[in-house]
Design an enzyme around this catalytic site. Structure first.
Site, PDB file in Angstrom:
ATOM      1  N   GLU A 234       0.822  -1.209   0.000  1.00 45.94           N
ATOM      2  CA  GLU A 234       0.000   0.000   0.000  1.00 45.94           C
ATOM      3  C   GLU A 234       0.859   1.264   0.000  1.00 45.94           C
ATOM      4  O   GLU A 234       0.531   2.247  -0.650  1.00 45.94           O
ATOM      5  CB  GLU A 234      -0.954  -0.013   1.194  1.00 45.94           C
TER       6      GLU A 234
ATOM      7  N   TYR B 197      -6.701   6.413   4.176  1.00 42.29           N
ATOM      8  CA  TYR B 197      -6.789   5.376   3.146  1.00 42.29           C
ATOM      9  C   TYR B 197      -5.980   4.141   3.533  1.00 42.29           C
ATOM     10  O   TYR B 197      -6.482   3.018   3.473  1.00 42.29           O
ATOM     11  CB  TYR B 197      -6.299   5.893   1.787  1.00 42.29           C
TER      12      TYR B 197
ATOM     13  N   ASP C  96      -9.461   4.658  -2.881  1.00 43.15           N
ATOM     14  CA  ASP C  96      -8.332   5.152  -3.657  1.00 43.15           C
ATOM     15  C   ASP C  96      -8.867   5.792  -4.940  1.00 43.15           C
ATOM     16  O   ASP C  96     -10.084   5.877  -5.154  1.00 43.15           O
ATOM     17  CB  ASP C  96      -7.334   4.032  -3.948  1.00 43.15           C
TER      18      ASP C  96
END
Length: 316
Positions: A61, A144, A162
């Site tokens: 990520e 996020y 996203d």
């Protein structure tokens, strides 16, 4: 883009306005077809495999932010081979994280990932925490990333927003070509309203909608004939109206401070000893921009100045 040859199903409900997210949005029938499509078409990526574990998910990520998958894959594999657990990275100087980051770009992400690894080792016994609030409290972890790790690593129910997911929801639900430049409260509200109640289904929906945006509902070349929800996409059913919001922000690189910073860091990554100013001066002809870029790297903690006009990657 080629439209489906078969007629669409019964007309979908009218597109939701930016703030109309409390009605029957979750009953639009998006989950099942998108998850079924994902089950068949999802890419076999290393961070999606069980052996990746929560740390592998977290590393991916960080790396995937603003960086395409094909550039991330080799760096990811090398990173996990060298640092298979957060504690392994935490033992190294932060400059080693910057060095291993290579040419992924936005190298402050490497420092943030190193800081998160140190916090995981110190606060959580070396294991990536399962609790969303604890994830959010880690240095370098934003809204996020905390949601993504909780969802993809632990199968929890969180709205994962996203750029790809935001584009899918903008088109399929609100009927516009692109989402706003920055994530809005209305988008978060819509994403929460669309979350399946079941945790496992919610985590699959998060991954599936993201993959749909990455492979099919792309920014420039959407392939609606391959989309499992083309027949109920509000934007498509409205005739694909052109984007009416603020101009889309393009990314430039050549000639920018980012390019200069990248060249300076490349020299330092390759060096095994501190580098003199004279060597760094060779990477860019324009002295004012070069000095500004170097000062920015020092200010960001990516470069450590030493006495005698020497520079190195940070040790602390």
């Amino acid at each position: 883009m080629t439209a489906p040859t078969s007629p669409p199903p019964a007309p979908a409900p009218a597109p939701a306005s930016a703030d109309d997210t409390t009605g029957q949005a979750s009953d639009r029938g998006l989950h099942a077809p998108v998850i079924a499509w994902f089950d068949e078409h999802a890419r076999d990526l290393p961070w999606r495999r069980p052996e990746a574990g929560p740390w592998g998910v977290m590393v991916s990520e960080f790396m995937l932010q603003q960086t395409p998958v094909n550039r991330v894959l080799p760096v990811y594999e090398q990173w996990l081979a060298r640092w298979p657990r957060p504690a392994d990275l935490a033992k190294e100087p932060p400059g080693e994280a910057v060095r291993a980051w290579g040419r992924l770009g936005y190298p402050r992400r490497a420092l943030r990932l190193h800081g998160a690894a140190v916090a995981i080792a110190e606060r959580h016994g070396g294991d990536v925490p399962t609790d969303h609030a604890q994830l959010l409290a880690l240095p370098g972890i934003g809204e996020y990333t905390a949601a993504a790790v909780a969802s993809f690593a632990y199968g929890q129910r969180h709205a994962v927003l996203d750029t790809n997911v935001r584009r899918v929801l903008a088109r399929a639900v609100t009927g516009v070509q692109y989402p706003p430049n920055a994530t809005t409260a209305a988008e978060r509200k819509l994403a929460r309203a669309l979350l399946p109640e079941d945790e496992r289904t919610a985590s699959r929906w998060a991954a599936a909608s993201m993959e749909l945006g990455a492979l099919v509902c792309t920014a420039k070349n959407e392939t609606c004939h391959q989309c499992p929800i083309a027949g109920r996409c509000a934007w498509r059913l409205a005739g694909k109206p052109e984007h009416e919001g603020p101009p889309r922000r393009g990314q430039t690189y050549a000639g920018t401070d980012r390019q200069v910073r990248g060249r300076l860091l490349a020299v330092l990554r390759e060096a095994s000893h501190p580098v003199p100013q004279s060597v760094l001066d060779r990477v860019w002809d324009e002295p004012v921009q070069r000095a500004r870029a170097l000062d920015g790297l020092v200010s960001d903690g990516l470069v450590e100045p030493l006495p005698g006009g020497l520079y190195r990657l940070p040790l602390t």
